[in-house]
Design an enzyme around this catalytic site. Structure first.
Site, PDB file in Angstrom:
ATOM      1  N   SER A  78       0.803  -1.233   0.000  1.00  0.00           N
ATOM      2  CA  SER A  78       0.000   0.000   0.000  1.00  0.00           C
ATOM      3  C   SER A  78       0.832   1.277   0.000  1.00  0.00           C
ATOM      4  O   SER A  78       0.489   2.227  -0.726  1.00  0.00           O
ATOM      5  CB  SER A  78      -0.978  -0.009   1.180  1.00  0.00           C
ATOM      6  OG  SER A  78      -1.930  -1.028   0.987  1.00  0.00           O
TER       7      SER A  78
ATOM      8  N   LYS B 226      -9.762  -5.682  10.305  1.00  0.00           N
ATOM      9  CA  LYS B 226     -10.859  -5.074   9.532  1.00  0.00           C
ATOM     10  C   LYS B 226     -12.184  -5.057  10.308  1.00  0.00           C
ATOM     11  O   LYS B 226     -12.988  -4.135  10.155  1.00  0.00           O
ATOM     12  CB  LYS B 226     -11.037  -5.805   8.201  1.00  0.00           C
ATOM     13  CG  LYS B 226      -9.868  -5.569   7.230  1.00  0.00           C
ATOM     14  CD  LYS B 226     -10.116  -6.232   5.895  1.00  0.00           C
ATOM     15  CE  LYS B 226      -8.918  -6.077   4.969  1.00  0.00           C
ATOM     16  NZ  LYS B 226      -9.131  -6.672   3.648  1.00  0.00           N
TER      17      LYS B 226
ATOM     18  N   ASN C 113     -12.052  -1.436   5.467  1.00  0.00           N
ATOM     19  CA  ASN C 113     -10.629  -1.416   5.112  1.00  0.00           C
ATOM     20  C   ASN C 113     -10.112   0.000   4.904  1.00  0.00           C
ATOM     21  O   ASN C 113      -8.969   0.186   4.506  1.00  0.00           O
ATOM     22  CB  ASN C 113     -10.330  -2.304   3.895  1.00  0.00           C
ATOM     23  CG  ASN C 113     -10.617  -1.621   2.586  1.00  0.00           C
ATOM     24  OD1 ASN C 113     -11.472  -0.739   2.510  1.00  0.00           O
ATOM     25  ND2 ASN C 113      -9.903  -2.009   1.551  1.00  0.00           N
TER      26      ASN C 113
ATOM     27  N   ASP D 225     -12.878  -3.194  -0.737  1.00  0.00           N
ATOM     28  CA  ASP D 225     -12.363  -4.442  -1.328  1.00  0.00           C
ATOM     29  C   ASP D 225     -13.295  -4.939  -2.437  1.00  0.00           C
ATOM     30  O   ASP D 225     -12.847  -5.349  -3.514  1.00  0.00           O
ATOM     31  CB  ASP D 225     -12.215  -5.535  -0.261  1.00  0.00           C
ATOM     32  CG  ASP D 225     -10.961  -5.349   0.580  1.00  0.00           C
ATOM     33  OD1 ASP D 225     -10.025  -4.669   0.118  1.00  0.00           O
ATOM     34  OD2 ASP D 225     -10.929  -5.893   1.704  1.00  0.00           O
TER      35      ASP D 225
ATOM     36  N   GLY E 108     -15.348 -16.114   3.935  1.00  0.00           N
ATOM     37  CA  GLY E 108     -14.706 -15.276   4.950  1.00  0.00           C
ATOM     38  C   GLY E 108     -14.933 -13.796   4.660  1.00  0.00           C
ATOM     39  O   GLY E 108     -15.846 -13.415   3.923  1.00  0.00           O
TER      40      GLY E 108
ATOM     41  N   ARG F 177     -15.898 -24.533   2.238  1.00  0.00           N
ATOM     42  CA  ARG F 177     -15.554 -25.794   2.909  1.00  0.00           C
ATOM     43  C   ARG F 177     -16.525 -26.048   4.065  1.00  0.00           C
ATOM     44  O   ARG F 177     -17.068 -27.143   4.199  1.00  0.00           O
ATOM     45  CB  ARG F 177     -14.107 -25.693   3.417  1.00  0.00           C
ATOM     46  CG  ARG F 177     -13.645 -26.868   4.223  1.00  0.00           C
ATOM     47  CD  ARG F 177     -12.192 -26.711   4.588  1.00  0.00           C
ATOM     48  NE  ARG F 177     -11.930 -25.531   5.422  1.00  0.00           N
ATOM     49  CZ  ARG F 177     -10.736 -25.180   5.868  1.00  0.00           C
ATOM     50  NH1 ARG F 177      -9.667 -25.902   5.542  1.00  0.00           N
ATOM     51  NH2 ARG F 177     -10.574 -24.095   6.612  1.00  0.00           N
TER      52      ARG F 177
ATOM     53  N   ALA G 233     -19.907 -25.465   4.945  1.00  0.00           N
ATOM     54  CA  ALA G 233     -21.099 -25.018   4.212  1.00  0.00           C
ATOM     55  C   ALA G 233     -21.973 -24.103   5.068  1.00  0.00           C
ATOM     56  O   ALA G 233     -22.598 -23.164   4.552  1.00  0.00           O
ATOM     57  CB  ALA G 233     -21.894 -26.235   3.739  1.00  0.00           C
TER      58      ALA G 233
ATOM     59  N   LYS H  77     -21.219 -21.771   6.983  1.00  0.00           N
ATOM     60  CA  LYS H  77     -20.800 -20.362   6.898  1.00  0.00           C
ATOM     61  C   LYS H  77     -21.354 -19.728   5.626  1.00  0.00           C
ATOM     62  O   LYS H  77     -21.747 -18.555   5.620  1.00  0.00           O
ATOM     63  CB  LYS H  77     -19.275 -20.248   6.925  1.00  0.00           C
ATOM     64  CG  LYS H  77     -18.754 -19.920   8.315  1.00  0.00           C
ATOM     65  CD  LYS H  77     -17.257 -19.997   8.396  1.00  0.00           C
ATOM     66  CE  LYS H  77     -16.540 -18.804   7.828  1.00  0.00           C
ATOM     67  NZ  LYS H  77     -15.061 -18.923   8.021  1.00  0.00           N
TER      68      LYS H  77
HETATM   69  P1  NAP Z   1     -10.754 -15.427   5.932  1.00  0.00           P
HETATM   70  O1  NAP Z   1     -11.813 -14.530   6.445  1.00  0.00           O
HETATM   71  O2  NAP Z   1      -9.749 -15.994   6.868  1.00  0.00           O
HETATM   72  O3  NAP Z   1     -11.490 -16.643   5.162  1.00  0.00           O
HETATM   73  C1  NAP Z   1     -10.743 -17.695   4.654  1.00  0.00           C
HETATM   74  C2  NAP Z   1     -11.639 -18.567   3.762  1.00  0.00           C
HETATM   75  O4  NAP Z   1     -10.773 -19.546   3.166  1.00  0.00           O
HETATM   76  C3  NAP Z   1     -12.723 -19.326   4.510  1.00  0.00           C
HETATM   77  O5  NAP Z   1     -13.869 -19.412   3.697  1.00  0.00           O
HETATM   78  C4  NAP Z   1     -12.081 -20.710   4.704  1.00  0.00           C
HETATM   79  O6  NAP Z   1     -13.025 -21.770   4.782  1.00  0.00           O
HETATM   80  C5  NAP Z   1     -11.318 -20.836   3.414  1.00  0.00           C
HETATM   81  N1  NAP Z   1     -10.210 -21.799   3.510  1.00  0.00           N
HETATM   82  C6  NAP Z   1      -9.049 -21.665   4.182  1.00  0.00           C
HETATM   83  N2  NAP Z   1      -8.269 -22.757   4.006  1.00  0.00           N
HETATM   84  C7  NAP Z   1      -8.967 -23.601   3.200  1.00  0.00           C
HETATM   85  C8  NAP Z   1      -8.700 -24.886   2.648  1.00  0.00           C
HETATM   86  N3  NAP Z   1      -7.555 -25.536   2.884  1.00  0.00           N
HETATM   87  N4  NAP Z   1      -9.638 -25.462   1.844  1.00  0.00           N
HETATM   88  C9  NAP Z   1     -10.813 -24.818   1.571  1.00  0.00           C
HETATM   89  N5  NAP Z   1     -11.117 -23.588   2.083  1.00  0.00           N
HETATM   90  C10 NAP Z   1     -10.207 -22.993   2.876  1.00  0.00           C
HETATM   91  O7  NAP Z   1      -9.883 -14.706   4.789  1.00  0.00           O
HETATM   92  P2  NAP Z   1     -10.355 -13.490   3.857  1.00  0.00           P
HETATM   93  O8  NAP Z   1     -10.071 -12.204   4.543  1.00  0.00           O
HETATM   94  O9  NAP Z   1     -11.735 -13.769   3.389  1.00  0.00           O
HETATM   95  O10 NAP Z   1      -9.301 -13.598   2.650  1.00  0.00           O
HETATM   96  C11 NAP Z   1      -9.362 -14.667   1.717  1.00  0.00           C
HETATM   97  C12 NAP Z   1      -8.244 -14.502   0.686  1.00  0.00           C
HETATM   98  O11 NAP Z   1      -8.456 -13.336  -0.101  1.00  0.00           O
HETATM   99  C13 NAP Z   1      -6.872 -14.353   1.320  1.00  0.00           C
HETATM  100  O12 NAP Z   1      -5.968 -15.178   0.623  1.00  0.00           O
HETATM  101  C14 NAP Z   1      -6.534 -12.892   1.123  1.00  0.00           C
HETATM  102  O13 NAP Z   1      -5.139 -12.697   0.967  1.00  0.00           O
HETATM  103  C15 NAP Z   1      -7.279 -12.560  -0.163  1.00  0.00           C
HETATM  104  N6  NAP Z   1      -7.643 -11.130  -0.249  1.00  0.00           N
HETATM  105  C16 NAP Z   1      -7.124 -10.410  -1.290  1.00  0.00           C
HETATM  106  C17 NAP Z   1      -7.470  -9.072  -1.411  1.00  0.00           C
HETATM  107  C18 NAP Z   1      -6.908  -8.267  -2.561  1.00  0.00           C
HETATM  108  O14 NAP Z   1      -6.938  -7.032  -2.497  1.00  0.00           O
HETATM  109  N7  NAP Z   1      -6.446  -8.900  -3.624  1.00  0.00           N
HETATM  110  C19 NAP Z   1      -8.318  -8.454  -0.483  1.00  0.00           C
HETATM  111  C20 NAP Z   1      -8.853  -9.244   0.550  1.00  0.00           C
HETATM  112  C21 NAP Z   1      -8.482 -10.590   0.664  1.00  0.00           C
HETATM  113  P3  NAP Z   1     -13.692 -22.213   6.191  1.00  0.00           P
HETATM  114  O15 NAP Z   1     -14.765 -21.211   6.477  1.00  0.00           O
HETATM  115  O16 NAP Z   1     -14.211 -23.575   5.926  1.00  0.00           O
HETATM  116  O17 NAP Z   1     -12.571 -22.174   7.211  1.00  0.00           O
END
Ligand code: NAP
Length: 273
Positions: free
Chosen positions: A17, A66, A87, A102, A129, A152, A154, A156
């Site tokens: 950033s 966040k 954010n 986002d 998530g 994964r 469901a 949620k």
């Molecule tokens: P989060 O709230 O921690 O959610 C993680 C999600 O991933 C949950 O749905 C979780 O499923 C799932 N998950 C984790 N490990 C898994 C596995 N081995 N198999 C299947 N599902 C799995 O994270 P988040 O904030 O939503 O972020 C998600 C991703 O988006 C991250 O990699 C982050 O870096 C990326 N992101 C990118 C940007 C960008 O600007 N490009 C912005 C925001 C986020 P369960 O519910 O079953 O645990």
């Protein structure tokens, strides 16, 4: 006087950033500074207040703060309230205003930069998530034919359908429920790929001409993008454009000037190989 901004997270050393906002400030001739601040895990609010007391004008907020950022605000936007997460914060006198860019960053990247309209398309989000929560409303506002979330855990995904029921018509389920379904835009919003894991995606998930989009960025061809390519998808994208587009939204919100994103995205992109 130079206006001060920052991104607050834990950890924060990896954050792009400061680089992005420095490029925006230079391109738009805005007199501002932008630094990365690592807040202690139990000290987010104190860190925000100290930055504000020192003349800060606003902050970006990243993991894991966040949710707290949204709670700290006097005035969260609809996008932030629905996502339960913010954010970006803006300090206006005694008030803290919050937003979540986002989702709109994702939508702008998909539609403007990648040229895939969402209206009338079948859109699938993998993961339930914070990133999916932030993306649902902005995607729904584009008028997709269908919008689905598979996770994964469901329950949620079903929880999101309930939480967003007043605003978004959502199909929800686990990965097994995707059998026999096809989508035009498939967005990986899980963190599975960060540990090298592939998702259990059924054959036929990607419709002809589909876009496969992984929110993870800077990792080249992730397990999800590999799966998509193996399924014959040629339109592949990572989340670098989303990152830069959400930054541009925050910059415009703070400064009233919209920076061009193309050069910055090009500079931060890594080849998808
Ligand atoms: P989060 O709230 O921690 O959610 C993680 C999600 O991933 C949950 O749905 C979780 O499923 C799932 N998950 C984790 N490990 C898994 C596995 N081995 N198999 C299947 N599902 C799995 O994270 P988040 O904030 O939503 O972020 C998600 C991703 O988006 C991250 O990699 C982050 O870096 C990326 N992101 C990118 C940007 C960008 O600007 N490009 C912005 C925001 C986020 P369960 O519910 O079953 O645990």
């Amino acid at each position: 006087m130079t206006d001060r901004y920052a991104v607050i997270g834990h950890p924060i050393a990896h954050s792009q950033s400061p680089r992005i906002h420095a490029a925006f400030a230079q391109a738009t001739a805005q007199d501002l500074s932008y630094v990365a601040i690592e807040a202690p895990l139990d000290g987010f609010a104190a860190t925000v207040q100290a930055f504000r007391a020192g003349g800060g004008r606003g902050v970006n907020v990243t993991l894991p703060f966040k949710l707290q950022a949204c709670q700290l605000a006097n005035d969260p936007s609809e996008a932030a309230r629905l996502a339960g997460a913010a954010n970006a914060l803006k300090f206006e006198g005694e008030r803290i205003v919050a937003d979540n860019f986002d989702g709109i960053g994702l939508v702008n990247d998909i539609q403007r930069n990648l040229g895939h309209a969402l209206r009338g398309r079948r859109v699938l989000l993998l993961g339930a998530g914070g990133a999916t929560r932030g993306a649902l409303l902005p995607i729904a506002q584009q008028g997709p034919a269908t919008l689905a979330v598979a996770n994964r855990t469901a329950d949620k995904a079903h929880g999101l359908r309930t939480d967003f029921a007043a605003h978004v018509t959502l199909n929800s389920g686990g990965y097994a429920d995707l059998a026999g379904e096809a989508f035009d835009v498939v967005i990986n919003a899980t963190s599975a790929g960060l540990s090298g894991e592939a998702l259990p995606l059924p054959d036929g998930l990607f419709a002809p001409g589909a876009l496969a989009y992984d929110m993870v960025y800077g990792k080249g061809l992730t397990p999800f993008l590999r799966q998509a390519r193996a399924a014959g998808v040629s339109a592949l994208a990572d989340g670098v454009g989303m990152l830069v587009e959400q930054a541009a939204e925050a910059f415009a919100w703070w400064r009233g000037v919209r920076p061009d994103t193309r050069d910055v995205i090009a500079r931060l992109s890594v080849p998808l190989v």
